[in-house]
Design an enzyme around this catalytic site. Structure first.
Site, PDB file in Angstrom:
ATOM      1  N   GLU A  74      32.767  31.677  35.759  1.00 20.53           N
ATOM      2  CA  GLU A  74      32.420  30.677  37.038  1.00 20.53           C
ATOM      3  C   GLU A  74      33.488  31.031  38.096  1.00 20.53           C
ATOM      4  O   GLU A  74      34.547  30.331  37.763  1.00 20.53           O
ATOM      5  CB  GLU A  74      32.245  29.297  36.438  1.00 20.53           C
ATOM      6  CG  GLU A  74      31.428  29.108  35.304  1.00 20.53           C
ATOM      7  CD  GLU A  74      29.904  29.286  35.846  1.00 20.53           C
ATOM      8  OE1 GLU A  74      29.746  29.671  37.151  1.00 20.53           O
ATOM      9  OE2 GLU A  74      28.842  29.339  35.033  1.00 20.53           O
ATOM     10  N   CYS A  82      34.448  24.544  43.825  1.00 21.57           N
ATOM     11  CA  CYS A  82      33.917  25.894  44.009  1.00 21.57           C
ATOM     12  C   CYS A  82      32.620  25.835  44.804  1.00 21.57           C
ATOM     13  O   CYS A  82      32.159  26.791  45.300  1.00 21.57           O
ATOM     14  CB  CYS A  82      33.637  26.609  42.553  1.00 21.57           C
ATOM     15  SG  CYS A  82      32.595  25.594  41.459  1.00 21.57           S
TER      16      CYS A  82
HETATM   17  P1  NAD Z   1      43.041  30.579  38.839  1.00 20.48           P
HETATM   18  O1  NAD Z   1      42.011  31.916  38.628  1.00 20.48           O
HETATM   19  O2  NAD Z   1      44.284  31.020  39.393  1.00 20.48           O
HETATM   20  O3  NAD Z   1      43.211  30.135  37.384  1.00 20.48           O
HETATM   21  C1  NAD Z   1      42.186  29.518  36.582  1.00 20.48           C
HETATM   22  C2  NAD Z   1      42.932  29.680  34.988  1.00 20.48           C
HETATM   23  O4  NAD Z   1      43.094  30.913  34.664  1.00 20.48           O
HETATM   24  C3  NAD Z   1      44.263  28.885  34.849  1.00 20.48           C
HETATM   25  O5  NAD Z   1      44.340  28.343  33.454  1.00 20.48           O
HETATM   26  C4  NAD Z   1      45.199  30.119  34.848  1.00 20.48           C
HETATM   27  O6  NAD Z   1      46.404  29.794  34.274  1.00 20.48           O
HETATM   28  C5  NAD Z   1      44.324  30.980  34.190  1.00 20.48           C
HETATM   29  N1  NAD Z   1      44.896  32.573  34.511  1.00 20.48           N
HETATM   30  C6  NAD Z   1      45.455  32.982  35.384  1.00 20.48           C
HETATM   31  N2  NAD Z   1      45.741  34.401  35.497  1.00 20.48           N
HETATM   32  C7  NAD Z   1      45.181  34.696  34.384  1.00 20.48           C
HETATM   33  C8  NAD Z   1      44.911  35.796  33.880  1.00 20.48           C
HETATM   34  N3  NAD Z   1      45.260  37.185  34.283  1.00 20.48           N
HETATM   35  N4  NAD Z   1      44.272  36.006  32.321  1.00 20.48           N
HETATM   36  C9  NAD Z   1      43.956  34.911  31.786  1.00 20.48           C
HETATM   37  N5  NAD Z   1      44.022  33.604  32.464  1.00 20.48           N
HETATM   38  C10 NAD Z   1      44.504  33.530  33.652  1.00 20.48           C
HETATM   39  O7  NAD Z   1      42.256  29.502  39.634  1.00 20.48           O
HETATM   40  P2  NAD Z   1      42.826  27.996  40.071  1.00 20.48           P
HETATM   41  O8  NAD Z   1      43.532  28.256  41.073  1.00 20.48           O
HETATM   42  O9  NAD Z   1      43.044  27.363  38.696  1.00 20.48           O
HETATM   43  O10 NAD Z   1      41.128  27.529  40.373  1.00 20.48           O
HETATM   44  C11 NAD Z   1      40.715  27.531  41.722  1.00 20.48           C
HETATM   45  C12 NAD Z   1      39.705  28.589  41.665  1.00 20.48           C
HETATM   46  O11 NAD Z   1      38.616  28.363  40.736  1.00 20.48           O
HETATM   47  C13 NAD Z   1      38.864  28.741  43.022  1.00 20.48           C
HETATM   48  O12 NAD Z   1      38.649  30.005  43.226  1.00 20.48           O
HETATM   49  C14 NAD Z   1      37.476  28.134  42.519  1.00 20.48           C
HETATM   50  O13 NAD Z   1      36.386  28.527  43.272  1.00 20.48           O
HETATM   51  C15 NAD Z   1      37.423  28.476  41.159  1.00 20.48           C
HETATM   52  N6  NAD Z   1      36.350  27.697  40.649  1.00 20.48           N
HETATM   53  C16 NAD Z   1      35.270  28.013  40.134  1.00 20.48           C
HETATM   54  C17 NAD Z   1      34.172  26.997  39.427  1.00 20.48           C
HETATM   55  C18 NAD Z   1      32.920  27.546  39.168  1.00 20.48           C
HETATM   56  O14 NAD Z   1      32.643  26.800  38.369  1.00 20.48           O
HETATM   57  N7  NAD Z   1      32.270  28.626  39.739  1.00 20.48           N
HETATM   58  C19 NAD Z   1      34.699  25.931  39.302  1.00 20.48           C
HETATM   59  C20 NAD Z   1      35.832  25.222  39.891  1.00 20.48           C
HETATM   60  C21 NAD Z   1      36.778  26.324  40.311  1.00 20.48           C
END
Ligand code: NAD
Length: 472
Positions: free
Chosen positions: A243, A277
């Protein structure tokens, strides 16, 4: 607050990892809490716990799963005020939004997962073949900070319903909601090992995804990290639910009622300081209505007082962290330098705010479709207006990004709006401001992701098929 205990074998246990993450209060910029990370041994223990948990829980009855989900829902409801408070302190989410949206969405998520238990066809006879829906195994659930509770629930509740076990790695930037969620899990009557939680950042996330005992990865977060996760998961052919980000469009058709539409458009682009998002961060307007829309929208900004998220009168808090503030500021500056016209707001802190990662609601017009601000997720309270001359152009603009998560259509009749909505390449469309229905499948097209969450669709994501030929 110190978050220094992970959850494994049905108990909170002290993390033994070498690092810790500070969490800053986005209003005061002072340190609010610290997250201690898990060591490799902690992670192994949590995964071993989940493997044992799966053996037992995959055989549980539908009634047992339902009972646990009822308890979990009650446990979270009892913690609603503390969750809203932690969201205000850790990500700047105003308390009204925590109480009216963040927590209720999570409660609905559990409700629809437990109702989904009874909607699903768990077995089906096809000729001599008995087709069974069976849980996939141990799921790694990795979640972001912006709707931290809802996103945890959207993964863990369907996994419980499916009979899977979970190792959850919540965002290290919003630990409070995850901690309170795990306390509710602990009291829910769930057997040991079914839900486990580890603290850590990207590195620990990578280790979790690559661990051979994980059968499926369910990730919510940025598109960039989603791609890394899919690549890592592919090495062991693991299933993924992703997502990801969005750049959703609200389309105003020529006969729309602007006085009804525009307050909702502003809400859908500004709520949670635009850090959603599904944020409708692009507004597509017929050229003939442009100046009227610009004037009306600008006057509505006064309805969004900006301030301390702990103050119930605040509608707009700061963005969640310094990195987000920098990103919003830089993207607005770039758009202005490329010829976008500023209607309200602007880059950097608003006047009178020397401290705190505050961004004013910013509305930009004369935005061209190829500008970065029209193509990329800002994740801030920034709305860009694009004008169109024909319905065909409006469709092309709405579909003209790599994303496809959400969108909205406003028209004089629901029939006109629905007919237009069918042209949109996106996972969901809100017609004339309808309420979002959390029992329906949620997920993206294109670079907004793969797979679906919510209700019985979320449970199906955690199930595989087994065909028994000639079974009795
Ligand atoms: P992010 O991708 O930086 O991090 C999300 C999670 O992934 C965190 O727990 C982080 O520690 C972990 N992570 C980071 N790098 C990783 C890797 N290489 N391997 C495994 N885990 C890893 O996102 P964020 O800044 O926390 O959230 C914002 C983003 O999330 C925005 O782009 C937003 O659009 C998206 N989002 C999407 C939805 C949806 O349902 N489509 C909902 C909410 C947020």
């Amino acid at each position: 607050m110190l978050y220094d205990r992970f959850y494994s074998r049905g108990e909170f246990q002290y993390c033994t990892g070498p690092t810790q993450f500070p969490v800053y209060n986005p209003t005061t910029e002072t340190q609010e809490s610290v997250v201690k990370t898990c060591s490799d041994e902690d992670l192994e223990a949590a995964i071993a716990s989940a493997m044992a948990g799966f053996e037992a829980w995959s055989c549980s009855s539908i009634e047992e799963r339902h009972r646990v989900l009822v308890n979990l829902e009650e446990g979270l409801a009892q913690r609603a005020t503390r969750i809203a408070d932690s969201l205000a302190r850790e990500i700047g989410c105003p308390v009204w939004l925590g109480a009216l949206m963040q927590v209720p969405m999570a409660l609905k998520g559990i409700q629809f997962a437990r109702e989904g238990l009874f909607e699903l066809k768990w077995t089906e006879q096809i000729g001599n073949g008995l087709v069974e829906r069976v849980p996939v195994g141990v799921i790694a659930a990795i979640t972001p900070w912006n709707f931290p509770l809802h996103q945890i629930v959207a993964k863990v509740a369907p996994a419980i319903a499916a009979g899977c076990s979970v190792v959850l790695k919540p965002s290290e930037l919003a630990p409070g909601a995850a901690q309170l969620f795990m306390e509710a899990v602990h009291e829910s009557g769930l057997p040991s090992g079914v839900v486990n939680m580890v603290w850590g950042g990207p590195e620990l996330g990578e280790q979790l995804v690559s661990h051979p005992a994980i059968q499926q990865v369910s990730f919510t977060g940025s598109t960039a990290v989603g791609k890394k996760i899919m690549t890592a998961a592919a090495k062991q052919l693991k299933r993924t639910t992703l997502e990801l980000g969005g750049k959703s469009a609200a389309v105003v058709l020529p006969d729309a009622d602007l006085d009804t539409a525009l307050p909702v458009v502003l809400r859908m682009s500004s709520v949670n300081s635009g850090q959603a998002c599904v944020s409708q961060s692009r507004l597509l307007v017929p050229e003939s209505l442009l100046s009227e829309v610009e004037a009306k929208l600008t006057s509505l900004v006064a309805m969004w007082p900006l301030g301390d998220p702990l103050d119930p009168a605040t509608r707009l808090g700061p963005v969640a962290n310094a990195r987000q503030h920098e990103r919003v500021t830089t993207m607005v500056e770039a758009a202005l330098s490329q010829g976008a016209r500023l209607l309200t707001g602007g880059p950097g802190r608003p006047e009178g705010k020397e401290k705190g990662w505050f961004c004013p609601i910013t509305i930009l017009s004369d935005v061209q479709p190829d500008m970065e601000i029209a193509q990329e997720e800002v994740f801030g309270p920034v709305l860009v207006i694009l004008r169109y001359k024909s319905e065909a152009e409006a469709i092309a603009l709405a579909n003209g990004t790599k994303y496809g998560l959400s969108g909205a259509v406003w028209a004089g009749s629901p029939e006109t709006a629905t007919s237009f909505a069918r042209n949109l390449k996106t996972g969901q469309v809100i017609i004339n401001g309808a309420a979002q229905n959390l029992a329906t499948p949620f997920g993206g097209w294109g670079e907004s992701g793969v797979g679906r969450e919510n209700g019985r669709f979320g449970i199906e994501e955690c199930l595989s098929y087994r065909s028994l030929h000639g079974a009795h």
